[in-house]
Design a protein around this motif. Sequence first.
Motif, short mmCIF file in Angstrom:
data_model
loop_
_atom_site.label_atom_id
_atom_site.label_comp_id
_atom_site.label_asym_id
_atom_site.label_seq_id
_atom_site.Cartn_x
_atom_site.Cartn_y
_atom_site.Cartn_z
N MET A 1 0.86 -1.16 -0.03
CA MET A 1 0.13 -0.13 0.07
C MET A 1 0.84 1.32 -0.10
SD MET A 1 -2.84 -1.37 2.87
CE MET A 1 -2.06 -1.73 3.99
N ASP A 2 1.16 1.92 -1.23
CA ASP A 2 2.22 2.83 -1.22
C ASP A 2 1.53 4.10 -1.64
OD1 ASP A 2 4.55 4.15 -0.98
OD2 ASP A 2 5.62 2.96 -2.28
N GLY A 3 1.88 5.23 -1.58
CA GLY A 3 1.53 6.55 -2.27
C GLY A 3 0.66 7.37 -1.33
N ASN A 4 0.50 6.86 0.08
CA ASN A 4 -0.24 7.71 0.72
C ASN A 4 0.29 9.38 1.00
OD1 ASN A 4 -1.63 5.35 0.97
ND2 ASN A 4 -0.98 5.13 3.19
N GLY A 5 1.78 9.30 1.15
CA GLY A 5 2.33 10.62 1.30
C GLY A 5 2.10 11.73 0.12
N ARG A 6 2.42 10.75 -1.04
CA ARG A 6 2.00 11.78 -2.34
C ARG A 6 0.71 12.12 -2.56
NH1 ARG A 6 5.55 7.19 -5.55
NH2 ARG A 6 5.18 6.31 -3.53
N TRP A 7 -0.21 11.11 -2.37
CA TRP A 7 -1.68 11.56 -2.53
C TRP A 7 -2.07 12.77 -1.64
CZ3 TRP A 7 -5.80 12.28 0.80
CH2 TRP A 7 -7.04 12.11 0.22
N LYS A 52 11.93 4.09 10.72
CA LYS A 52 12.75 5.07 10.49
C LYS A 52 12.04 6.47 10.21
CE LYS A 52 15.11 2.79 7.51
NZ LYS A 52 15.95 2.49 6.24
N ARG A 53 10.68 6.56 9.99
CA ARG A 53 9.77 7.45 9.86
C ARG A 53 9.50 8.38 11.23
NH1 ARG A 53 5.35 6.33 5.41
NH2 ARG A 53 6.74 5.11 4.11
N PRO A 54 9.22 9.63 11.06
CA PRO A 54 8.83 10.54 12.34
C PRO A 54 7.90 9.73 13.24
CG PRO A 54 8.59 11.78 10.41
CD PRO A 54 8.89 10.30 9.99
MG MG Z 1 6.21 5.02 -0.06
#
Ligand code: MG
Length: 226
Positions: A1-7, A52-54
């Motif tokens: 499930m990728d692309g949440n941040g870019r969305w 590694k994320r905040p």
């Molecule tokens: Mg990603």
Amino acid sequence: MDGNGRWAADRHLPRVEGHRAGIESVRDSVELSARLGIEVLTLYAFSVENWKRPPAEVAVLMGLLKRYLKLELATLLANNVRFRVIGSQAELAPDVRAELDVAQDKTAANTGMLFNIALNYSGRAEIVAAARRALRAGVAPDELDEARFAGLLYTAGQPDPDLLIRTSGEMRVSNFLLWQIAYAEIWVTETYWPDFRARHLLEAVLAYQKRDRRYGGIKEPAVVGR
Ligand code: MG
Ligand code: IPE
């Protein structure tokens, strides 16, 4: 499930809004998969590397997971879905583990689709853990074959995935089910996860059905005249 941040970035929203929106895609995918009669659906929710994320982003992800489980348990039960976690649960917060335990326990006897959530998951770590288990169990080298080894993974007893879907256009595997995807068909879509809905899943399944799977062999010649 990728692309949440870019969305979220496309909408000038904080990243976490993308995660929030992605929950609806999870609902859609689980429901459609169960309706299609898919045997196993595995969603990659959080990798070992995602720590590694905040901390604030990690906290939101964990909170969303908890809320999803609370809100969706009844639906999972109604749809005869069996929920399982793959990944190392020991490092998760006690409240998250408690919620996961409830969902796993309550759905344990369900006989429909198996819904795995990969949480604090790493394919390499899984393989190393399996090797350790084999050593600890005193498995003799000659007795260790692929089937036996597969039985030491989190996915013991489950079929290998037929189809691997990657959203947001990334052309990499990112430590996901490394052993299990040996012959999986890969479908990469540019669609960001929060936009990925039932019709996108259907599109991937239809494309999969047109694939010619040979597993390293050759195409079977047609049987003529019999
Ligand atoms: Mg990603
Ligand atoms: C995937 O979306 C969500 C998780 C890893 C939990 P991302 O947060 O990786 O979104 P991008 O890659 O920044 O767009």
